[in-house]
Design a protein around this motif. Structure first.
Motif, PDB file in Angstrom:
ATOM      1  N   PHE A  93      65.684 -34.687  63.762  1.00 40.94           N
ATOM      2  CA  PHE A  93      66.505 -33.492  63.875  1.00 40.94           C
ATOM      3  C   PHE A  93      67.925 -33.921  64.221  1.00 40.94           C
ATOM      4  O   PHE A  93      68.143 -34.506  65.278  1.00 40.94           O
ATOM      5  N   ARG A  96      69.556 -33.347  67.624  1.00 42.93           N
ATOM      6  CA  ARG A  96      68.921 -33.882  68.827  1.00 42.93           C
ATOM      7  C   ARG A  96      69.231 -35.366  68.934  1.00 42.93           C
ATOM      8  O   ARG A  96      69.265 -36.075  67.930  1.00 42.93           O
ATOM      9  N   GLU A 100      65.768 -36.937  72.637  1.00 37.04           N
ATOM     10  CA  GLU A 100      65.292 -35.568  72.420  1.00 37.04           C
ATOM     11  C   GLU A 100      64.380 -35.474  71.201  1.00 37.04           C
ATOM     12  O   GLU A 100      63.472 -34.649  71.155  1.00 37.04           O
ATOM     13  N   PHE A 104      60.213 -34.229  71.042  1.00 41.22           N
ATOM     14  CA  PHE A 104      59.939 -33.001  70.280  1.00 41.22           C
ATOM     15  C   PHE A 104      58.489 -32.527  70.379  1.00 41.22           C
ATOM     16  O   PHE A 104      58.223 -31.365  70.713  1.00 41.22           O
ATOM     17  N   GLU A 107      57.515 -31.254  73.727  1.00 41.99           N
ATOM     18  CA  GLU A 107      58.162 -29.974  73.956  1.00 41.99           C
ATOM     19  C   GLU A 107      57.315 -28.855  73.348  1.00 41.99           C
ATOM     20  O   GLU A 107      57.083 -27.822  73.977  1.00 41.99           O
ATOM     21  N   LEU A 108      56.837 -29.074  72.113  1.00 44.04           N
ATOM     22  CA  LEU A 108      56.021 -28.050  71.449  1.00 44.04           C
ATOM     23  C   LEU A 108      54.717 -27.837  72.205  1.00 44.04           C
ATOM     24  O   LEU A 108      54.145 -26.758  72.180  1.00 44.04           O
ATOM     25  N   ARG A 152      58.501 -40.667  68.235  1.00 37.79           N
ATOM     26  CA  ARG A 152      58.155 -39.244  68.293  1.00 37.79           C
ATOM     27  C   ARG A 152      56.660 -39.055  68.057  1.00 37.79           C
ATOM     28  O   ARG A 152      56.022 -38.209  68.679  1.00 37.79           O
ATOM     29  N   ILE A 156      53.169 -38.179  71.545  1.00 37.49           N
ATOM     30  CA  ILE A 156      52.115 -37.185  71.770  1.00 37.49           C
ATOM     31  C   ILE A 156      50.759 -37.863  71.939  1.00 37.49           C
ATOM     32  O   ILE A 156      49.738 -37.193  72.101  1.00 37.49           O
TER      33      ILE A 156
ATOM     34  N   LEU B 150      62.436 -31.548  57.528  1.00 38.08           N
ATOM     35  CA  LEU B 150      62.412 -31.185  58.942  1.00 38.08           C
ATOM     36  C   LEU B 150      61.330 -30.145  59.201  1.00 38.08           C
ATOM     37  O   LEU B 150      60.661 -30.153  60.235  1.00 38.08           O
ATOM     38  N   PHE B 157      53.830 -31.477  63.712  1.00 38.19           N
ATOM     39  CA  PHE B 157      53.737 -31.536  65.173  1.00 38.19           C
ATOM     40  C   PHE B 157      53.234 -30.225  65.760  1.00 38.19           C
ATOM     41  O   PHE B 157      53.320 -30.009  66.965  1.00 38.19           O
ATOM     42  N   GLY B 158      52.744 -29.359  64.882  1.00 39.10           N
ATOM     43  CA  GLY B 158      52.065 -28.159  65.354  1.00 39.10           C
ATOM     44  C   GLY B 158      52.952 -26.951  65.568  1.00 39.10           C
ATOM     45  O   GLY B 158      52.552 -26.022  66.252  1.00 39.10           O
ATOM     46  N   ALA B 159      54.176 -26.954  64.989  1.00 42.28           N
ATOM     47  CA  ALA B 159      55.068 -25.814  65.197  1.00 42.28           C
ATOM     48  C   ALA B 159      54.546 -24.588  64.455  1.00 42.28           C
ATOM     49  O   ALA B 159      54.294 -24.646  63.259  1.00 42.28           O
ATOM     50  N   VAL B 163      58.191 -20.827  66.369  1.00 38.28           N
ATOM     51  CA  VAL B 163      58.768 -22.057  66.930  1.00 38.28           C
ATOM     52  C   VAL B 163      59.605 -22.759  65.867  1.00 38.28           C
ATOM     53  O   VAL B 163      60.715 -23.243  66.122  1.00 38.28           O
ATOM     54  N   LYS B 167      63.351 -23.581  66.705  1.00 33.86           N
ATOM     55  CA  LYS B 167      63.669 -24.989  66.974  1.00 33.86           C
ATOM     56  C   LYS B 167      64.150 -25.753  65.746  1.00 33.86           C
ATOM     57  O   LYS B 167      64.712 -26.836  65.892  1.00 33.86           O
ATOM     58  N   THR B 249      73.236 -25.934  70.530  1.00 33.32           N
ATOM     59  CA  THR B 249      72.514 -26.861  69.636  1.00 33.32           C
ATOM     60  C   THR B 249      72.607 -28.284  70.143  1.00 33.32           C
ATOM     61  O   THR B 249      71.739 -29.093  69.880  1.00 33.32           O
ATOM     62  N   ALA B 250      73.699 -28.590  70.842  1.00 32.02           N
ATOM     63  CA  ALA B 250      73.857 -29.958  71.329  1.00 32.02           C
ATOM     64  C   ALA B 250      72.881 -30.245  72.456  1.00 32.02           C
ATOM     65  O   ALA B 250      72.573 -31.391  72.738  1.00 32.02           O
ATOM     66  N   GLU B 251      72.382 -29.200  73.099  1.00 26.20           N
ATOM     67  CA  GLU B 251      71.496 -29.393  74.245  1.00 26.20           C
ATOM     68  C   GLU B 251      70.158 -29.985  73.845  1.00 26.20           C
ATOM     69  O   GLU B 251      69.637 -29.655  72.801  1.00 26.20           O
TER      70      GLU B 251
END
Lengths: 260, 251
Positions: A93, A96, A100, A104, A107-108, A152, A156, B150, B157-159, B163, B167, B249-251
């Protein structure tokens, strides 16, 4: 889990894709099992459906026929508690940082911020990225980006790691080094790895088993067990003859896929 | 560097005002109001001597803008994401939207007045119409330029869809989206004020029309300056929001 249930079982799966000239059969009637702790490589000519097969294991591609079982349960969609995936395009991403990006998946899963930051930070050191935690993907080299993507996936902490030509876009030298590094990770974590590649060298240097697929529609052509200890001396007579044998099989299929 | 840009901008502004003064004095000062006449008019306007009911007009205009823009944002996001995420709908409707956007929007205004009457509703409708298109088209473009890899990664990753949206989609398209929201705001403001000028009994635009109609040109100029102030302050607010979004977004 009972010991006689394989961690991954693929049962007679098939997949067709629509195309302008009618449906194309990507893979047909593929069955295989992967045991815990194996490093299983799938190799075959371009377009033989190896990525499709991996997508089915990841729960990203639905099977048209047959089914995939992970730890005895049918796969119906992505399951990040059991399976992590690394793609050829790292797909980081861009907004990020490296750290970060590694966070990811956690976080999810709702892991608290401090905890996931800790896990990600601990992972960056063995990835050789400790100094790059706060860099954005555009500031990293191709090899670094792919290591972030692997981080990444490792974060997990799943039993299964799927890798779809993860080093395919890297130059030869980086590729070899990344392979050695991955081997080291695999031996320390004892994860079950399913690795898709079209590189003979990668298949022989890394795998405990190599599955050769045919040209489209992809079927399993042959299976090669590789009990040789790691790290492997690629110049040893043993591996040189294995390489010749493997090349013979792939060559035949590549010719067929080029002729169509 | 920044200070230099600023002083240059001030110099250009002052130069412009000076040129305006000279040109207006040379021509007919009743039609070409010089700044020396506009300033007292502006003072009279702000002290509520020329138009004592200015605050209620201004408030109405701001309310119209808020409602028009709010609706434009809601509808623009809804339609944009609806068309962007549904491939079939997108293919059918996106070209129609783009074609409609190319039509000078003012041609719709008479029919809006017929539908919604002369009061606030028709101004809101016009402000909405102008703001809706750039927002919708920006969302569409943003959805299309989101790297599908993406989305695949996030799914692996399960989004779940919501989400994925928060995200991945939103941050990926943020710049395009914020650009569209800004353009939409500017156009909504223009829509409301133009609507008021073209026909209404209240609001900033109606005052402009009134002053112009009675040849009270200094008052007219003062009102235009006030309208400029409204537009510039909404744009400043939009810029602040844009910075906020970037930090987010930078966070």
């Amino acid at each position: 889990m009972t010991p006689n249930v394989p961690l991954i079982a693929v049962e007679r799966v098939g997949k067709r894709y629509p195309s302008s000239s009618g449906p194309v059969e990507a893979i047909a009637d593929v069955s295989l099992t992967v045991g815990e702790g194996e490093f299983c490589t799938i190799i075959g000519p371009s377009g033989c459906g190896k990525s499709t097969l991996l997508g089915m294991l990841a729960g990203l591609v639905p099977c048209d026929s047959g089914r995939v079982l992970v730890a005895g349960a049918p796969v119906t969609g992505p399951d990040p508690r059991r399976v992590a995936t690394v793609f050829q395009d790292p797909g980081l991403f861009p907004w990020r940082t490296a750290l970060e990006n590694v966070e990811f998946g956690l976080e999810l899963q709702g892991v608290p911020r401090d905890r996931r930051r800790q896990v990600a930070t601990d992972l960056l050191a063995p990835l050789g990225l400790a100094r790059f935690a706060d860099k954005y993907p555009r500031e990293l080299s191709g090899g670094m980006r792919q290591r972030v993507a692997i981080g990444r996936a490792l974060a997990i902490d799943t039993a299964i790691l799927l890798m779809d030509e993860p080093f395919g876009a890297l130059d030869e030298q980086t590729r070899v080094l990344m392979g050695e590094w991955l081997l080291d990770i695999w031996r320390r974590t004892r994860k079950t790895v399913v690795f898709v590649t079209h590189s003979l060298h990668e298949a022989l240097a890394l795998s405990s088993r190599v599955i050769v697929m045919t040209a489209r529609p992809g079927r399993i052509k042959s299976v090669l067990e590789l009990p040789q200890p790691y790290p492997r001396a690629m110049e040893s007579a043993d591996l040189v003859s294995l390489r010749a044998k493997l090349w013979g099989e792939i060559r035949e299929e590549s010719m067929r896929s080029m002729e169509r | 560097m920044r200070a230099r840009t600023r002083s240059l901008q001030v110099a250009i502004l002052l130069g412009g005002i000076a040129l305006w003064e000279i040109a207006a004095r040379a021509a007919n000062p009743l039609l070409y109001v010089p700044p020396s006449a506009a300033l007292p008019a502006l003072r009279d306007l702000l002290t509520l001597t020329s138009y004592p009911d200015l605050p209620s007009h201004l408030l109405l205009t701001i309310q119209e803008i808020v409602v028009a823009y709010g609706l434009a944002v809601l509808a623009g996001l809804g339609v944009g994401f609806g068309l962007g995420l549904n491939r079939v709908l997108g293919r059918v409707y996106a070209p129609i939207l783009a074609a409609l956007y190319a039509v000078p929007a003012v041609v719709w205004y008479p029919s809006l007045m017929l539908f919604f009457g002369l009061d606030a509703a028709s101004k809101i409708a016009f402000g909405f119409l102008l703001g809706f298109f750039p927002i919708t088209l920006a969302v569409l473009a943003g959805v299309r330029q989101t790297n599908p890899q993406l989305v695949t990664v996030a799914r692996a990753f399960g989004a779940r869809p919501h989400v994925l949206f928060v995200k991945v989609m939103l941050p990926a398209m943020l710049f395009t989206l914020v650009g569209g929201l800004r353009t939409g705001l500017a156009l909504s403001v223009i829509g409301v004020i133009v609507g008021e000028i073209l026909g209404s009994k209240s609001g900033l635009g109606s005052l402009i029309n009134h002053a112009y109609g009675l040849a009270r040109t200094p008052d007219y100029v003062a009102l235009v300056v006030l309208a400029l102030g409204v537009v510039v302050s909404t744009d400043v607010a939009a810029t602040l929001l844009e910075r906020r979004a970037q930090r987010w977004t930078a966070e």
